[in-house]
Design a protein around this motif. Structure first.
Motif, PDB file in Angstrom:
ATOM      1  N   PHE A  49      76.843  -3.824  49.299  1.00 58.28           N
ATOM      2  CA  PHE A  49      76.686  -3.896  47.850  1.00 58.28           C
ATOM      3  C   PHE A  49      77.791  -3.097  47.188  1.00 58.28           C
ATOM      4  O   PHE A  49      78.153  -2.009  47.632  1.00 58.28           O
ATOM      5  CB  PHE A  49      75.333  -3.330  47.416  1.00 58.28           C
ATOM      6  CG  PHE A  49      75.190  -3.222  45.923  1.00 58.28           C
ATOM      7  CD1 PHE A  49      74.800  -4.319  45.182  1.00 58.28           C
ATOM      8  CD2 PHE A  49      75.471  -2.027  45.268  1.00 58.28           C
ATOM      9  CE1 PHE A  49      74.689  -4.231  43.803  1.00 58.28           C
ATOM     10  CE2 PHE A  49      75.361  -1.937  43.879  1.00 58.28           C
ATOM     11  CZ  PHE A  49      74.972  -3.043  43.153  1.00 58.28           C
ATOM     12  N   ASN A  50      78.348  -3.644  46.093  1.00 56.33           N
ATOM     13  CA  ASN A  50      79.249  -2.897  45.231  1.00 56.33           C
ATOM     14  C   ASN A  50      79.138  -3.487  43.837  1.00 56.33           C
ATOM     15  O   ASN A  50      78.936  -4.691  43.664  1.00 56.33           O
ATOM     16  CB  ASN A  50      80.695  -2.935  45.747  1.00 56.33           C
ATOM     17  CG  ASN A  50      81.287  -4.321  45.749  1.00 56.33           C
ATOM     18  OD1 ASN A  50      81.830  -4.767  44.728  1.00 56.33           O
ATOM     19  ND2 ASN A  50      81.182  -5.038  46.874  1.00 56.33           N
ATOM     20  N   TRP A  51      79.250  -2.635  42.839  1.00 60.57           N
ATOM     21  CA  TRP A  51      79.035  -3.086  41.464  1.00 60.57           C
ATOM     22  C   TRP A  51      80.085  -4.090  41.013  1.00 60.57           C
ATOM     23  O   TRP A  51      79.793  -5.028  40.264  1.00 60.57           O
ATOM     24  CB  TRP A  51      78.999  -1.898  40.512  1.00 60.57           C
ATOM     25  CG  TRP A  51      77.669  -1.237  40.455  1.00 60.57           C
ATOM     26  CD1 TRP A  51      77.340   0.004  40.909  1.00 60.57           C
ATOM     27  CD2 TRP A  51      76.469  -1.798  39.906  1.00 60.57           C
ATOM     28  NE1 TRP A  51      76.007   0.257  40.690  1.00 60.57           N
ATOM     29  CE2 TRP A  51      75.441  -0.828  40.067  1.00 60.57           C
ATOM     30  CE3 TRP A  51      76.155  -3.005  39.315  1.00 60.57           C
ATOM     31  CZ2 TRP A  51      74.146  -1.047  39.645  1.00 60.57           C
ATOM     32  CZ3 TRP A  51      74.852  -3.230  38.879  1.00 60.57           C
ATOM     33  CH2 TRP A  51      73.874  -2.266  39.050  1.00 60.57           C
ATOM     34  N   THR A  52      81.324  -3.909  41.441  1.00 57.22           N
ATOM     35  CA  THR A  52      82.375  -4.846  41.049  1.00 57.22           C
ATOM     36  C   THR A  52      82.055  -6.252  41.561  1.00 57.22           C
ATOM     37  O   THR A  52      82.160  -7.244  40.827  1.00 57.22           O
ATOM     38  CB  THR A  52      83.736  -4.383  41.594  1.00 57.22           C
ATOM     39  OG1 THR A  52      84.034  -3.077  41.090  1.00 57.22           O
ATOM     40  CG2 THR A  52      84.834  -5.349  41.187  1.00 57.22           C
ATOM     41  N   GLY A  53      81.659  -6.326  42.839  1.00 59.17           N
ATOM     42  CA  GLY A  53      81.302  -7.617  43.408  1.00 59.17           C
ATOM     43  C   GLY A  53      80.061  -8.202  42.762  1.00 59.17           C
ATOM     44  O   GLY A  53      79.981  -9.421  42.517  1.00 59.17           O
ATOM     45  N   PHE A  54      79.076  -7.351  42.483  1.00 61.53           N
ATOM     46  CA  PHE A  54      77.831  -7.816  41.869  1.00 61.53           C
ATOM     47  C   PHE A  54      78.109  -8.450  40.511  1.00 61.53           C
ATOM     48  O   PHE A  54      77.609  -9.538  40.198  1.00 61.53           O
ATOM     49  CB  PHE A  54      76.871  -6.633  41.709  1.00 61.53           C
ATOM     50  CG  PHE A  54      75.494  -7.022  41.249  1.00 61.53           C
ATOM     51  CD1 PHE A  54      74.502  -7.336  42.168  1.00 61.53           C
ATOM     52  CD2 PHE A  54      75.189  -7.063  39.893  1.00 61.53           C
ATOM     53  CE1 PHE A  54      73.217  -7.685  41.748  1.00 61.53           C
ATOM     54  CE2 PHE A  54      73.913  -7.418  39.462  1.00 61.53           C
ATOM     55  CZ  PHE A  54      72.929  -7.730  40.399  1.00 61.53           C
TER      56      PHE A  54
END
Length: 509
Positions: free
Chosen positions: A218-223
């Motif tokens: 999980f990573n916020w940029t990808g999300f």
């Protein structure tokens, strides 16, 4: 629906003409109440199938390409698709209320000629969808069966073009049969994924000294990237929906229509994105048709080819839908500068123009070998172009004019109450788009294409679409305060008194 044969004789009996003609007679013109024979019950399944395609699965490829697991891809994709569907669903309520195609109604905000700005953006979307679709099909079928790409493109485009010429009712019928074909097989693919009947494929070994790829998580940029890709996918449907809801009766409850479109489009979209995320995470798929063939072949010999064949066949109505709406957009663009009659010839010429454009660009992209890269970039750029328009259009419809329009004035090149150039709408669009540019965040996989300075300052998180929605909507609402709504309302009352067929009444929610 009125046939083309009846358009040549405006005084002929439309009911009798409809019995003899099989081709839709209307184009960008107003749909009279007595010809609105569509049913609300068809809207949910129609928009369900619109997203129930292999192309929607490729939206789920975005998450794993930017570091998300299939689970987080599903979560981000589901939230994004639901957010985007809100906009397309609210646009859909305009169709039965006004009886007009979406881009004709946009003349109220942008002017009779000024609407050409958003017409270019929407034509880019309609044609762009089919361009990417064709590239993905050419790549997949060439890889699987060695088929010639040009023959694939023609074999898919010709029947879809015929369907687009036949028009609204024929596409509704084809969507119904496509759903019957695809639902059992996609259900089987989903079951195979959930039951782990398809085995994961390990990552290929890295070269000596090379760093192995980081595990997905999980990573916020990808999300946010996956959220934006899914949201843009259904926001991109916003210019379509009224084209297919304008044959509903005027008294269709707006709330029920919005709910039908929302449930249909978001349910299938979330479903297909989840399957796509699994294929990308566990099978490392970069070609969705190849991945579907692999899933089917693991289940039973020859089943993979069947799934691929049905996938292509069931997708033809979606290609036709893109051609149909692109045709309406092209005709509206020409009509904005040179008044034309929406005859059968005009319709066919517009379809041929759209098809030639799509085939030429698709073949060019295919030869470059960058199909998936183009898809990722296209989804983001498409969102950037559409967000200011949808914000302005919905703000005008729900908060400024509140569904009250002088319908005959949409077709008046001179003397229209909406003017030739809708300065307020155009300024709001430009302001919103300009505000988005510093927040642009465009990637080709892990490779940066363009990242605006403000996006870079917040960790390359794409919030441009949110900025565009807020800024364009607020700008238009403030600029519209100078509109003389009492003058417009007096004009609408006069039109309704002399021509009751143009009554818009109150919106029903």
């Amino acid at each position: 629906m009125k046939s083309y044969e009846s358009t040549a004789n405006a005084g002929s009996n439309p009911a009798a003409a409809s019995e003899h003609g099989a081709i839709e007679g209307h184009s960008i013109d107003f749909i009279p109440e007595h010809e609105r024979t569509d049913r609300l019950s068809r809207q949910g399944p129609f928009w369900f199938l619109g997203n129930f395609t292999f192309f929607t699965m490729t939206i789920g490829f975005v998450g794993p390409s930017v570091g998300l697991t299939s689970w987080w891809t599903t979560v981000a994709g589901t939230l994004g698709i639901m957010f985007g569907t809100l906009f397309m669903a609210f646009h859909g309520s305009q169709g039965p209320h006004l009886g007009l195609p979406q881009m004709i109604q946009s003349r109220a905000q942008f002017g009779y000629r000024g609407v050409i700005l958003v017409l270019f953006a929407t034509l880019f979307v309609f044609a762009g969808f089919n361009i990417v679709n064709l590239v993905l099909m050419m790549q997949g079928l060439k890889t699987l069966f060695g088929w010639d790409p040009i023959r694939i493109a023609l074999a898919v485009t010709v029947p879809a073009s015929i369907l687009a010429v036949l028009g609204h009712d024929w596409m509704h019928r084809s969507f119904k049969w496509a759903l019957y074909l695809s639902l059992p097989l996609y259900g089987l693919v989903t079951l195979a994924v959930l039951m782990h009947w398809v085995h994961d494929i390990p990552l290929p070994a890295t070269a000596a000294g090379a760093n192995p790829p980081a595990p997905l998580g999980f990573n916020w940029t990808g999300f946010i990237a996956q959220f934006a890709a899914a949201a843009s996918y259904n926001i991109a449907y916003a210019p379509y929906v009224s084209d297919y809801s304008r044959y509903l009766p005027k008294n269709t409850p707006g709330g029920k229509l919005i709910a039908a479109v929302f449930v249909g489009a978001s349910l299938s979209g979330a479903w297909m994105i989840a399957v796509g995320g699994w294929l990308a995470d566990h099978l490392h798929a970069s070609d969705v048709l190849v991945a579907l063939n692999q899933v089917g072949s693991d289940l039973a010999p020859g089943l993979g080819s069947v799934i691929v064949g049905v996938t292509i066949l069931a997708f033809l109505p979606v290609i036709a839908m893109n051609i149909y709406s692109a045709k309406l957009t092209a005709i509206t663009g020409v009509d904005s500068f040179r008044k034309i009659r929406p005859t059968a010839r005009t319709r066919i010429v517009a379809v041929l123009f759209v098809v030639c454009l799509q085939l030429g660009v698709a073949l060019s992209i295919y030869t470059s070998g960058k199909g998936l890269s183009v898809l990722n970039i296209y989804l983001v750029v498409m969102l950037y172009f559409l967000v200011p328009w949808t914000a302005v259009n919905l703000t005008d419809y729900f908060f400024v004019r509140k569904g009250r329009y002088a319908i005959p004035h949409f077709f008046m090149p001179h003397g229209s109450v909406y003017g030739a150039w809708g300065v307020r709408g155009l300024i709001s669009y430009v302001i919103g788009f300009a505000a988005m540019v510093p927040f642009f965040c465009i990637f080709d996989g892990q490779d940066e294409v363009y990242v605006g300075p403000l996006a870079r300052a917040i960790g390359s998180v794409d919030l441009a679409w949110l900025v565009g929605l807020i800024v364009s909507g607020i700008a238009y609402f403030l600029l519209a305060r100078s509109l003389d709504m009492s003058k417009e309302e007096a004009l609408i009352h006069q039109i309704e008194k002399t021509s009751p067929q143009y009554t818009t009444g109150d919106k029903r929610f």
